[in-house]
Design a protein around this motif. Structure first.
Motif, mmCIF file in Angstrom:
data_model
loop_
_atom_site.group_PDB
_atom_site.id
_atom_site.type_symbol
_atom_site.label_atom_id
_atom_site.label_comp_id
_atom_site.label_asym_id
_atom_site.label_seq_id
_atom_site.Cartn_x
_atom_site.Cartn_y
_atom_site.Cartn_z
ATOM 1 N N GLU A 67 70.374 -57.133 -36.893
ATOM 2 C CA GLU A 67 71.682 -57.778 -36.787
ATOM 3 C C GLU A 67 71.498 -59.146 -36.149
ATOM 4 O O GLU A 67 70.811 -59.276 -35.137
ATOM 5 N N PHE A 68 72.100 -60.106 -36.777
ATOM 6 C CA PHE A 68 72.000 -61.480 -36.281
ATOM 7 C C PHE A 68 73.407 -62.024 -36.073
ATOM 8 O O PHE A 68 74.266 -61.873 -36.937
ATOM 9 N N PHE A 79 74.824 -61.737 -39.749
ATOM 10 C CA PHE A 79 74.112 -61.176 -40.887
ATOM 11 C C PHE A 79 73.490 -59.852 -40.463
ATOM 12 O O PHE A 79 72.784 -59.782 -39.460
ATOM 13 N N ASP A 80 73.807 -58.791 -41.188
ATOM 14 C CA ASP A 80 73.265 -57.466 -40.885
ATOM 15 C C ASP A 80 72.454 -56.991 -42.079
ATOM 16 O O ASP A 80 72.883 -57.165 -43.226
ATOM 17 N N LYS A 102 74.838 -57.562 -45.226
ATOM 18 C CA LYS A 102 76.198 -58.100 -45.055
ATOM 19 C C LYS A 102 76.144 -59.473 -44.420
ATOM 20 O O LYS A 102 75.455 -59.651 -43.414
ATOM 21 N N LEU A 103 76.848 -60.413 -44.993
ATOM 22 C CA LEU A 103 76.963 -61.743 -44.400
ATOM 23 C C LEU A 103 78.432 -61.973 -44.068
ATOM 24 O O LEU A 103 79.291 -61.866 -44.941
ATOM 25 N N LYS A 104 78.719 -62.267 -42.801
ATOM 26 C CA LYS A 104 80.119 -62.408 -42.373
ATOM 27 C C LYS A 104 80.345 -63.763 -41.703
ATOM 28 O O LYS A 104 79.562 -64.158 -40.845
ATOM 29 N N LEU A 105 81.395 -64.429 -42.128
ATOM 30 C CA LEU A 105 81.793 -65.694 -41.491
ATOM 31 C C LEU A 105 83.190 -65.496 -40.933
ATOM 32 O O LEU A 105 84.073 -65.026 -41.646
ATOM 33 N N GLN A 117 83.639 -62.112 -45.919
ATOM 34 C CA GLN A 117 82.429 -61.289 -45.829
ATOM 35 C C GLN A 117 81.929 -60.909 -47.213
ATOM 36 O O GLN A 117 82.722 -60.589 -48.097
ATOM 37 N N TYR A 118 80.622 -60.936 -47.357
ATOM 38 C CA TYR A 118 80.019 -60.447 -48.599
ATOM 39 C C TYR A 118 79.000 -59.372 -48.244
ATOM 40 O O TYR A 118 78.151 -59.558 -47.366
#
Lengths: 412, 82
Positions: A67-68, A79-80, A102-105, A117-118
Protein backbone atom coordinates in the motif's frame (compact mmCIF):
# COMPACT_ATOMS: atom_id res chain seq x y z
CA UNK A 1 4.91 -9.61 -17.60
CA UNK A 2 3.58 -6.33 -19.09
CA UNK A 3 1.35 -5.94 -16.10
CA UNK A 4 4.23 -6.31 -13.64
CA UNK A 5 6.26 -3.68 -15.57
CA UNK A 6 3.31 -1.22 -15.52
CA UNK A 7 2.87 -1.74 -11.77
CA UNK A 8 6.60 -1.23 -11.19
CA UNK A 9 6.71 1.99 -13.28
CA UNK A 10 3.64 3.32 -11.48
CA UNK A 11 5.23 2.54 -8.15
CA UNK A 12 8.46 4.39 -9.08
CA UNK A 13 6.56 7.47 -10.39
CA UNK A 14 4.44 7.67 -7.27
CA UNK A 15 7.49 7.35 -5.02
CA UNK A 16 9.28 10.39 -6.47
CA UNK A 17 8.83 13.69 -4.64
CA UNK A 18 9.16 15.31 -1.25
CA UNK A 19 5.61 15.27 0.08
CA UNK A 20 4.39 13.02 2.88
CA UNK A 21 4.74 9.40 1.76
CA UNK A 22 3.65 6.23 3.46
CA UNK A 23 4.44 2.71 2.29
CA UNK A 24 3.17 -0.49 3.88
CA UNK A 25 4.40 -3.77 2.56
CA UNK A 26 3.76 -7.34 3.58
CA UNK A 27 5.15 -10.51 2.05
CA UNK A 28 4.29 -13.98 3.22
CA UNK A 29 4.76 -17.62 2.38
CA UNK A 30 1.95 -20.02 3.17
CA UNK A 31 1.94 -23.78 3.50
CA UNK A 32 -1.53 -25.29 3.13
CA UNK A 33 -2.45 -28.68 4.59
CA UNK A 34 -5.83 -30.37 4.68
CA UNK A 35 -7.39 -33.02 6.88
CA UNK A 36 -8.98 -34.61 3.83
CA UNK A 37 -7.59 -37.94 2.68
CA UNK A 38 -9.26 -37.71 -0.73
CA UNK A 39 -7.92 -36.12 -3.87
CA UNK A 40 -10.17 -33.48 -5.46
CA UNK A 41 -10.79 -32.10 -8.94
CA UNK A 42 -10.09 -28.39 -9.32
CA UNK A 43 -12.10 -27.63 -12.45
CA UNK A 44 -10.33 -24.88 -14.38
CA UNK A 45 -11.52 -25.73 -17.87
CA UNK A 46 -14.76 -26.91 -19.47
CA UNK A 47 -12.77 -29.50 -21.39
CA UNK A 48 -13.17 -32.85 -19.61
CA UNK A 49 -9.52 -33.68 -20.30
CA UNK A 50 -8.11 -30.56 -18.68
CA UNK A 51 -9.27 -31.01 -15.07
CA UNK A 52 -6.54 -31.28 -12.50
CA UNK A 53 -6.84 -33.85 -9.78
CA UNK A 54 -5.20 -32.33 -6.71
CA UNK A 55 -3.67 -34.57 -4.09
CA UNK A 56 -3.85 -33.90 -0.37
CA UNK A 57 -0.16 -33.14 0.20
CA UNK A 58 1.29 -29.86 1.43
CA UNK A 59 0.77 -26.97 -1.02
CA UNK A 60 2.79 -23.77 -1.06
CA UNK A 61 1.73 -20.21 -1.80
CA UNK A 62 3.01 -16.65 -1.76
CA UNK A 63 1.30 -13.32 -1.13
CA UNK A 64 2.65 -9.81 -1.58
CA UNK A 65 0.60 -6.81 -0.50
CA UNK A 66 1.73 -3.25 -0.89
CA UNK A 67 0.00 0.00 0.00
CA UNK A 68 1.33 3.36 -1.00
CA UNK A 69 -0.07 6.73 0.11
CA UNK A 70 1.09 10.20 -0.68
CA UNK A 71 -0.50 13.29 0.86
CA UNK A 72 -0.34 16.85 -0.39
CA UNK A 73 -2.33 19.66 1.21
CA UNK A 74 -5.84 18.70 0.16
CA UNK A 75 -4.87 15.94 -2.16
CA UNK A 76 -4.24 12.27 -1.62
CA UNK A 77 -3.03 9.60 -3.99
CA UNK A 78 -2.86 5.94 -3.07
CA UNK A 79 -2.00 2.72 -4.78
CA UNK A 80 -2.72 -0.74 -3.38
CA UNK A 81 -1.60 -4.02 -4.86
CA UNK A 82 -2.30 -7.57 -3.78
CA UNK A 83 -0.61 -10.43 -5.61
CA UNK A 84 -1.41 -14.01 -4.66
CA UNK A 85 -0.16 -17.32 -5.96
CA UNK A 86 -0.64 -20.80 -4.61
CA UNK A 87 -0.35 -24.31 -5.92
CA UNK A 88 -3.86 -25.64 -6.50
CA UNK A 89 -5.13 -27.09 -3.27
CA UNK A 90 -8.22 -28.07 -1.28
CA UNK A 91 -8.51 -24.44 -0.15
CA UNK A 92 -11.86 -22.86 -0.92
CA UNK A 93 -11.01 -20.10 -3.41
CA UNK A 94 -11.89 -19.19 -6.98
CA UNK A 95 -8.41 -18.40 -8.20
CA UNK A 96 -4.96 -19.62 -7.22
CA UNK A 97 -3.15 -16.84 -9.11
CA UNK A 98 -4.53 -13.31 -9.20
CA UNK A 99 -3.49 -9.69 -8.86
CA UNK A 100 -5.72 -7.00 -7.41
CA UNK A 101 -4.59 -3.39 -7.96
CA UNK A 102 -6.26 -0.09 -7.04
CA UNK A 103 -5.30 3.48 -7.83
CA UNK A 104 -7.19 6.15 -5.86
CA UNK A 105 -7.09 9.92 -6.19
CA UNK A 106 -8.94 12.06 -3.68
CA UNK A 107 -9.28 15.79 -3.25
CA UNK A 108 -10.92 17.37 -0.20
CA UNK A 109 -11.08 21.17 -0.18
CA UNK A 110 -13.00 22.63 2.80
CA UNK A 111 -16.32 20.81 3.10
CA UNK A 112 -16.08 18.87 -0.15
CA UNK A 113 -14.64 15.47 -0.97
CA UNK A 114 -13.97 14.05 -4.43
CA UNK A 115 -12.69 10.56 -5.15
CA UNK A 116 -11.77 8.89 -8.39
CA UNK A 117 -10.66 5.28 -8.25
CA UNK A 118 -9.72 2.59 -10.72
CA UNK A 119 -9.41 -1.04 -9.69
CA UNK A 120 -8.21 -3.95 -11.74
CA UNK A 121 -8.47 -7.57 -10.69
CA UNK A 122 -6.74 -10.06 -12.95
CA UNK A 123 -7.12 -13.85 -12.79
CA UNK A 124 -4.73 -16.31 -14.35
CA UNK A 125 -6.63 -18.56 -16.73
CA UNK A 126 -5.04 -21.89 -15.83
CA UNK A 127 -5.40 -21.30 -12.10
CA UNK A 128 -8.99 -20.06 -11.98
CA UNK A 129 -12.03 -22.22 -11.39
CA UNK A 130 -15.08 -22.54 -13.61
CA UNK A 131 -18.14 -20.87 -12.04
CA UNK A 132 -21.86 -21.09 -12.77
CA UNK A 133 -23.78 -17.82 -12.82
CA UNK A 134 -27.25 -18.20 -11.24
CA UNK A 135 -30.18 -16.86 -13.22
CA UNK A 136 -28.49 -17.45 -16.56
CA UNK A 137 -26.91 -20.82 -15.53
CA UNK A 138 -23.94 -20.06 -17.76
CA UNK A 139 -20.67 -21.94 -17.20
CA UNK A 140 -18.12 -19.14 -16.99
CA UNK A 141 -14.54 -18.28 -16.20
CA UNK A 142 -13.55 -14.82 -14.96
CA UNK A 143 -10.56 -13.20 -16.63
CA UNK A 144 -10.51 -9.62 -15.40
CA UNK A 145 -12.63 -7.13 -13.45
CA UNK A 146 -12.36 -3.38 -14.03
CA UNK A 147 -13.94 -1.07 -11.45
CA UNK A 148 -14.10 2.65 -12.13
CA UNK A 149 -15.51 4.67 -9.24
CA UNK A 150 -16.46 8.27 -8.68
CA UNK A 151 -17.53 9.72 -5.34
CA UNK A 152 -18.52 13.17 -4.19
CA UNK A 153 -19.49 14.36 -0.70
CA UNK A 154 -20.53 17.77 0.48
CA UNK A 155 -20.60 18.35 4.24
CA UNK A 156 -22.53 21.54 4.85
CA UNK A 157 -23.43 22.81 8.31
CA UNK A 158 -26.95 21.39 8.24
CA UNK A 159 -27.23 19.80 4.84
CA UNK A 160 -25.04 16.95 3.59
CA UNK A 161 -25.03 15.40 0.18
CA UNK A 162 -23.19 12.41 -1.27
CA UNK A 163 -23.08 10.70 -4.63
CA UNK A 164 -21.38 7.47 -5.65
CA UNK A 165 -21.10 5.85 -9.05
CA UNK A 166 -19.30 2.71 -10.13
CA UNK A 167 -18.89 1.10 -13.51
CA UNK A 168 -17.96 -2.57 -13.18
CA UNK A 169 -16.79 -4.46 -16.25
CA UNK A 170 -16.24 -8.17 -15.96
CA UNK A 171 -14.30 -9.77 -18.77
CA UNK A 172 -15.14 -13.47 -18.86
CA UNK A 173 -15.43 -16.52 -21.07
CA UNK A 174 -18.46 -18.74 -21.24
CA UNK A 175 -18.71 -22.28 -22.48
CA UNK A 176 -21.41 -23.92 -24.57
CA UNK A 177 -21.54 -27.62 -25.31
CA UNK A 178 -20.55 -28.13 -28.95
CA UNK A 179 -23.02 -30.70 -30.29
CA UNK A 180 -21.34 -30.85 -33.69
CA UNK A 181 -18.09 -31.96 -32.14
CA UNK A 182 -17.94 -35.70 -31.50
CA UNK A 183 -15.30 -35.37 -28.74
CA UNK A 184 -17.63 -33.95 -26.07
CA UNK A 185 -15.89 -30.59 -26.41
CA UNK A 186 -17.20 -27.19 -25.31
CA UNK A 187 -17.14 -24.11 -27.53
CA UNK A 188 -15.68 -21.08 -25.77
CA UNK A 189 -16.83 -17.47 -26.21
CA UNK A 190 -15.56 -14.21 -24.78
CA UNK A 191 -18.04 -11.81 -23.21
CA UNK A 192 -18.25 -8.65 -21.10
CA UNK A 193 -20.66 -8.15 -18.25
CA UNK A 194 -21.19 -4.48 -17.51
CA UNK A 195 -22.92 -3.24 -14.38
CA UNK A 196 -23.39 0.31 -13.22
CA UNK A 197 -24.02 1.08 -9.54
CA UNK A 198 -25.15 4.53 -8.43
CA UNK A 199 -26.34 5.89 -5.11
CA UNK A 200 -27.09 9.30 -3.64
CA UNK A 201 -27.96 10.48 -0.16
CA UNK A 202 -29.15 13.81 1.23
CA UNK A 203 -29.22 14.31 4.99
CA UNK A 204 -30.42 17.21 7.09
CA UNK A 205 -29.31 17.86 10.66
CA UNK A 206 -32.37 18.56 12.82
CA UNK A 207 -30.31 19.26 15.96
CA UNK A 208 -27.06 18.11 17.56
CA UNK A 209 -28.43 14.59 18.03
CA UNK A 210 -30.72 13.81 15.11
CA UNK A 211 -30.56 13.97 11.36
CA UNK A 212 -32.95 12.69 8.72
CA UNK A 213 -31.96 11.41 5.34
CA UNK A 214 -33.34 10.26 2.01
CA UNK A 215 -31.35 7.99 -0.25
CA UNK A 216 -31.61 6.24 -3.57
CA UNK A 217 -29.72 3.36 -5.15
CA UNK A 218 -29.85 2.16 -8.71
CA UNK A 219 -28.02 -0.78 -10.23
CA UNK A 220 -28.31 -1.39 -13.93
CA UNK A 221 -27.11 -4.50 -15.67
CA UNK A 222 -26.09 -2.78 -18.88
CA UNK A 223 -26.32 -6.02 -20.81
CA UNK A 224 -29.65 -6.80 -22.44
CA UNK A 225 -31.35 -8.55 -19.55
CA UNK A 226 -33.13 -6.57 -16.81
CA UNK A 227 -32.97 -9.58 -14.53
CA UNK A 228 -30.15 -8.20 -12.36
CA UNK A 229 -31.37 -4.58 -12.22
CA UNK A 230 -32.07 -3.25 -8.74
CA UNK A 231 -33.66 -0.05 -7.44
CA UNK A 232 -33.92 1.15 -3.83
CA UNK A 233 -35.36 4.33 -2.46
CA UNK A 234 -35.74 5.14 1.20
CA UNK A 235 -35.85 7.48 4.18
CA UNK A 236 -34.18 7.23 7.56
CA UNK A 237 -33.41 8.80 10.90
CA UNK A 238 -30.00 8.89 12.54
CA UNK A 239 -29.16 9.54 16.21
CA UNK A 240 -25.61 10.31 17.29
CA UNK A 241 -24.64 11.16 20.85
CA UNK A 242 -20.99 11.78 21.61
CA UNK A 243 -20.22 11.68 25.32
CA UNK A 244 -16.52 12.36 24.85
CA UNK A 245 -13.76 11.45 22.39
CA UNK A 246 -14.00 7.68 23.07
CA UNK A 247 -17.59 7.16 24.18
CA UNK A 248 -20.53 7.49 21.83
CA UNK A 249 -23.87 6.04 20.85
CA UNK A 250 -24.97 5.85 17.25
CA UNK A 251 -28.36 4.53 16.18
CA UNK A 252 -30.27 4.69 12.95
CA UNK A 253 -33.46 3.46 11.39
CA UNK A 254 -33.86 3.16 7.65
CA UNK A 255 -36.83 2.17 5.52
CA UNK A 256 -36.48 1.53 1.82
CA UNK A 257 -38.49 0.23 -1.08
CA UNK A 258 -36.82 -2.63 -2.96
CA UNK A 259 -37.45 -3.32 -6.61
CA UNK A 260 -35.72 -6.11 -8.48
CA UNK A 261 -36.73 -9.31 -10.30
CA UNK A 262 -34.03 -11.17 -8.37
CA UNK A 263 -35.30 -10.09 -4.94
CA UNK A 264 -38.41 -11.75 -3.55
CA UNK A 265 -41.60 -9.70 -3.19
CA UNK A 266 -41.51 -10.31 0.57
CA UNK A 267 -38.59 -7.86 0.75
CA UNK A 268 -40.23 -4.98 -1.13
CA UNK A 269 -40.71 -2.99 2.11
CA UNK A 270 -37.40 -3.30 3.91
CA UNK A 271 -36.38 -2.04 7.39
CA UNK A 272 -32.85 -1.70 8.69
CA UNK A 273 -32.14 -0.77 12.32
CA UNK A 274 -28.59 -0.31 13.63
CA UNK A 275 -27.20 0.62 17.04
CA UNK A 276 -23.64 0.87 18.26
CA UNK A 277 -22.43 1.95 21.68
CA UNK A 278 -18.71 2.39 22.22
CA UNK A 279 -17.27 2.74 25.71
CA UNK A 280 -13.80 3.20 27.12
CA UNK A 281 -13.06 2.94 30.82
CA UNK A 282 -9.70 4.39 31.80
CA UNK A 283 -6.83 3.74 29.42
CA UNK A 284 -6.99 -0.05 29.49
CA UNK A 285 -10.54 -1.24 29.09
CA UNK A 286 -12.60 -0.60 25.98
CA UNK A 287 -15.42 -2.25 24.11
CA UNK A 288 -18.60 -1.89 22.16
CA UNK A 289 -22.08 -3.31 21.79
CA UNK A 290 -23.54 -3.38 18.32
CA UNK A 291 -26.94 -4.53 17.13
CA UNK A 292 -28.31 -4.76 13.60
CA UNK A 293 -31.79 -5.84 12.66
CA UNK A 294 -33.09 -6.42 9.15
CA UNK A 295 -36.75 -7.08 8.62
CA UNK A 296 -39.40 -6.56 5.98
CA UNK A 297 -43.13 -6.14 5.67
CA UNK A 298 -44.88 -8.54 3.34
CA UNK A 299 -47.96 -6.66 2.14
CA UNK A 300 -49.56 -9.80 0.63
CA UNK A 301 -49.52 -11.66 3.94
CA UNK A 302 -49.78 -8.41 5.99
CA UNK A 303 -46.94 -9.67 8.16
CA UNK A 304 -43.69 -8.31 9.51
CA UNK A 305 -40.95 -10.81 8.70
CA UNK A 306 -37.48 -10.99 10.17
CA UNK A 307 -34.50 -11.34 7.86
CA UNK A 308 -31.61 -11.27 10.30
CA UNK A 309 -30.54 -10.07 13.72
CA UNK A 310 -26.97 -9.59 14.79
CA UNK A 311 -25.77 -8.66 18.25
CA UNK A 312 -22.04 -8.24 18.78
CA UNK A 313 -20.26 -7.50 22.07
CA UNK A 314 -16.51 -6.85 22.22
CA UNK A 315 -14.34 -6.21 25.27
CA UNK A 316 -10.64 -5.42 25.03
CA UNK A 317 -8.15 -5.04 27.84
CA UNK A 318 -4.81 -3.49 26.88
CA UNK A 319 -1.71 -3.47 29.02
CA UNK A 320 1.91 -2.56 28.52
CA UNK A 321 4.62 -4.84 29.82
CA UNK A 322 7.41 -2.93 28.19
CA UNK A 323 7.95 0.48 26.59
CA UNK A 324 7.46 -1.12 23.18
CA UNK A 325 3.91 -1.98 22.04
CA UNK A 326 0.68 -2.81 23.86
CA UNK A 327 -0.30 -6.34 24.75
CA UNK A 328 -4.00 -7.08 24.87
CA UNK A 329 -6.73 -9.59 25.58
CA UNK A 330 -9.85 -9.34 23.46
CA UNK A 331 -12.98 -11.39 23.85
CA UNK A 332 -16.43 -11.21 22.36
CA UNK A 333 -19.60 -12.81 21.20
CA UNK A 334 -21.67 -12.54 18.04
CA UNK A 335 -25.28 -13.71 18.03
CA UNK A 336 -26.82 -14.22 14.61
CA UNK A 337 -29.48 -16.95 14.83
CA UNK A 338 -31.05 -16.58 11.36
CA UNK A 339 -27.83 -17.24 9.43
CA UNK A 340 -26.44 -19.70 12.00
CA UNK A 341 -23.55 -17.28 12.37
CA UNK A 342 -23.42 -17.13 16.19
CA UNK A 343 -19.96 -17.53 17.66
CA UNK A 344 -17.66 -16.72 20.56
CA UNK A 345 -14.06 -15.67 20.19
CA UNK A 346 -11.05 -14.68 22.20
CA UNK A 347 -7.65 -13.28 21.25
CA UNK A 348 -4.44 -12.71 23.16
CA UNK A 349 -1.46 -10.68 22.00
CA UNK A 350 1.19 -11.03 24.69
CA UNK A 351 4.62 -9.44 24.99
CA UNK A 352 7.24 -12.04 25.91
CA UNK A 353 10.77 -10.81 25.81
CA UNK A 354 12.91 -8.38 23.78
CA UNK A 355 10.32 -7.27 21.19
CA UNK A 356 8.88 -10.76 20.82
CA UNK A 357 5.10 -11.13 20.98
CA UNK A 358 3.00 -14.26 21.12
CA UNK A 359 -0.42 -14.50 19.47
CA UNK A 360 -3.21 -16.87 20.35
CA UNK A 361 -6.81 -16.82 19.21
CA UNK A 362 -9.74 -19.17 19.36
CA UNK A 363 -13.10 -18.97 17.65
CA UNK A 364 -16.06 -21.29 18.03
CA UNK A 365 -19.17 -21.14 15.85
CA UNK A 366 -21.38 -24.02 16.89
CA UNK A 367 -22.96 -24.60 13.47
CA UNK A 368 -20.19 -23.44 11.14
CA UNK A 369 -16.64 -23.99 12.30
CA UNK A 370 -14.09 -24.14 15.07
CA UNK A 371 -10.76 -22.36 14.59
CA UNK A 372 -7.66 -21.54 16.52
CA UNK A 373 -4.42 -19.83 15.62
CA UNK A 374 -1.07 -19.42 17.31
CA UNK A 375 1.94 -17.41 16.30
CA UNK A 376 4.93 -15.28 17.15
CA UNK A 377 5.82 -11.82 15.91
CA UNK A 378 9.27 -10.34 16.33
CA UNK A 379 9.64 -6.57 15.93
CA UNK A 380 12.93 -5.17 14.68
CA UNK A 381 11.33 -1.78 15.24
CA UNK A 382 7.71 -0.66 15.81
CA UNK A 383 7.28 -0.57 12.02
CA UNK A 384 9.23 -3.65 10.95
CA UNK A 385 8.41 -7.19 11.98
CA UNK A 386 8.76 -10.85 11.13
CA UNK A 387 6.09 -13.36 12.03
CA UNK A 388 5.15 -16.99 11.93
CA UNK A 389 1.57 -18.10 12.40
CA UNK A 390 -0.44 -21.29 12.28
CA UNK A 391 -4.19 -21.24 11.54
CA UNK A 392 -6.25 -24.38 12.02
CA UNK A 393 -9.92 -24.49 11.01
CA UNK A 394 -12.41 -27.32 11.30
CA UNK A 395 -15.20 -26.41 8.89
CA UNK A 396 -17.51 -29.20 10.09
CA UNK A 397 -19.11 -29.67 6.63
CA UNK A 398 -15.88 -29.61 4.63
CA UNK A 399 -12.40 -31.02 5.42
CA UNK A 400 -10.23 -29.33 8.03
CA UNK A 401 -7.47 -26.99 6.92
CA UNK A 402 -4.22 -25.93 8.47
CA UNK A 403 -2.21 -23.01 7.08
CA UNK A 404 1.27 -22.04 8.25
CA UNK A 405 2.27 -18.47 7.38
CA UNK A 406 5.78 -17.04 7.49
CA UNK A 407 6.04 -13.38 6.63
CA UNK A 408 7.33 -9.89 7.15
CA UNK A 409 5.57 -6.53 7.47
CA UNK A 410 7.32 -3.22 6.88
CA UNK A 411 6.11 0.36 7.12
CA UNK A 412 8.34 3.02 5.60
CA UNK B 1 -21.79 0.67 33.27
CA UNK B 2 -25.51 1.20 33.86
CA UNK B 3 -25.85 2.56 30.32
CA UNK B 4 -24.20 -0.53 28.87
CA UNK B 5 -26.50 -2.85 30.83
CA UNK B 6 -29.54 -0.82 29.72
CA UNK B 7 -28.42 -0.97 26.12
CA UNK B 8 -27.83 -4.73 26.26
CA UNK B 9 -31.29 -5.19 27.80
CA UNK B 10 -32.89 -3.05 25.05
CA UNK B 11 -31.07 -5.03 22.38
CA UNK B 12 -32.04 -8.37 23.93
CA UNK B 13 -35.64 -7.17 24.13
CA UNK B 14 -35.44 -6.20 20.45
CA UNK B 15 -34.12 -9.66 19.57
CA UNK B 16 -36.89 -11.37 21.54
CA UNK B 17 -39.53 -9.22 19.78
CA UNK B 18 -38.09 -9.91 16.39
CA UNK B 19 -37.58 -13.61 17.07
CA UNK B 20 -41.31 -13.63 17.69
CA UNK B 21 -41.81 -12.56 14.07
CA UNK B 22 -41.94 -15.16 11.37
CA UNK B 23 -38.71 -15.79 9.53
CA UNK B 24 -38.40 -14.92 5.85
CA UNK B 25 -38.58 -17.82 3.40
CA UNK B 26 -34.99 -17.53 2.16
CA UNK B 27 -31.75 -16.43 3.79
CA UNK B 28 -30.04 -13.12 3.18
CA UNK B 29 -26.41 -12.39 3.98
CA UNK B 30 -25.06 -8.89 4.57
CA UNK B 31 -21.77 -7.36 5.68
CA UNK B 32 -21.30 -5.27 8.81
CA UNK B 33 -19.13 -2.46 7.44
CA UNK B 34 -17.95 -1.54 10.95
CA UNK B 35 -16.32 -4.95 11.32
CA UNK B 36 -15.11 -5.52 7.73
CA UNK B 37 -11.35 -5.02 7.31
CA UNK B 38 -11.48 -5.04 3.47
CA UNK B 39 -9.24 -8.13 3.25
CA UNK B 40 -11.20 -9.40 0.23
CA UNK B 41 -11.30 -13.06 1.30
CA UNK B 42 -15.06 -13.18 0.74
CA UNK B 43 -14.60 -12.00 -2.86
CA UNK B 44 -12.20 -14.84 -3.45
CA UNK B 45 -14.60 -17.58 -2.35
CA UNK B 46 -17.89 -16.26 -3.71
CA UNK B 47 -18.90 -18.72 -6.45
CA UNK B 48 -21.31 -16.31 -8.16
CA UNK B 49 -19.26 -13.09 -8.24
CA UNK B 50 -21.76 -11.38 -5.92
CA UNK B 51 -19.24 -9.57 -3.68
CA UNK B 52 -17.10 -6.55 -4.44
CA UNK B 53 -15.89 -3.45 -2.62
CA UNK B 54 -18.36 -0.59 -2.19
CA UNK B 55 -18.10 3.15 -1.78
CA UNK B 56 -16.38 3.08 1.64
CA UNK B 57 -13.88 0.45 0.49
CA UNK B 58 -15.66 -2.29 2.47
CA UNK B 59 -17.04 -5.48 0.94
CA UNK B 60 -20.68 -5.38 -0.19
CA UNK B 61 -22.96 -8.22 -1.31
CA UNK B 62 -24.96 -7.65 -4.49
CA UNK B 63 -28.28 -9.22 -3.44
CA UNK B 64 -29.36 -9.68 -7.06
CA UNK B 65 -26.47 -12.11 -7.61
CA UNK B 66 -26.12 -13.81 -4.21
CA UNK B 67 -27.25 -17.46 -4.11
CA UNK B 68 -27.07 -17.70 -0.28
CA UNK B 69 -24.45 -20.47 -0.33
CA UNK B 70 -22.90 -19.12 2.89
CA UNK B 71 -19.26 -19.69 1.89
CA UNK B 72 -18.37 -16.10 2.75
CA UNK B 73 -19.61 -16.37 6.36
CA UNK B 74 -17.19 -19.26 6.95
CA UNK B 75 -14.15 -17.47 5.63
CA UNK B 76 -14.49 -13.92 7.02
CA UNK B 77 -11.64 -13.38 9.52
CA UNK B 78 -13.55 -10.55 11.23
CA UNK B 79 -16.91 -12.37 11.35
CA UNK B 80 -18.44 -9.35 9.66
CA UNK B 81 -20.96 -11.36 7.64
CA UNK B 82 -24.37 -12.03 9.11
Amino acid sequence: MKKIIVIFILFVILSIGNSEILNWSQISYQAFLTGSSDDIDVVTSASPNANNTINTKLKSGLRWQHEFKRNFNNFNISFDNNLFYSEKSHESRNSFLFNDAKLKLSYFPNTHYFKLQYGNRWFDEDNTRILTIPGTEEITKQKMVHNTELQYKSNGKKLKFSFYGKLRNLDYDYFVFDEENSNDEFARFSEWENDIYTSAKISYEINNLFNIFVSGYYKDDLNESDLFNHRKFGVGLNYFKKYDFFNFLNANFYYYHNDSQRISNEKTHYFLTQMRYTKRIGTSLSGFVSYINRSCYDSKQSKLLRISNMLRIHVKYSYRLDTFLDSYVLTGIKINPENKGSLIFSELNQYFYKNLFGLFSIKYADELFYAFSTGFEYYLSPVKSFWIKNEFTDFKKTPTQNIIFIGSTVLF
Amino acid sequence: MKKIINLILIVLLGIIIFLGCEKISNLEYNIDSNSCNSCGKCLQVCPVDAIDFGEDGKAVIDQTKCNQCGQCINICPKDAIY
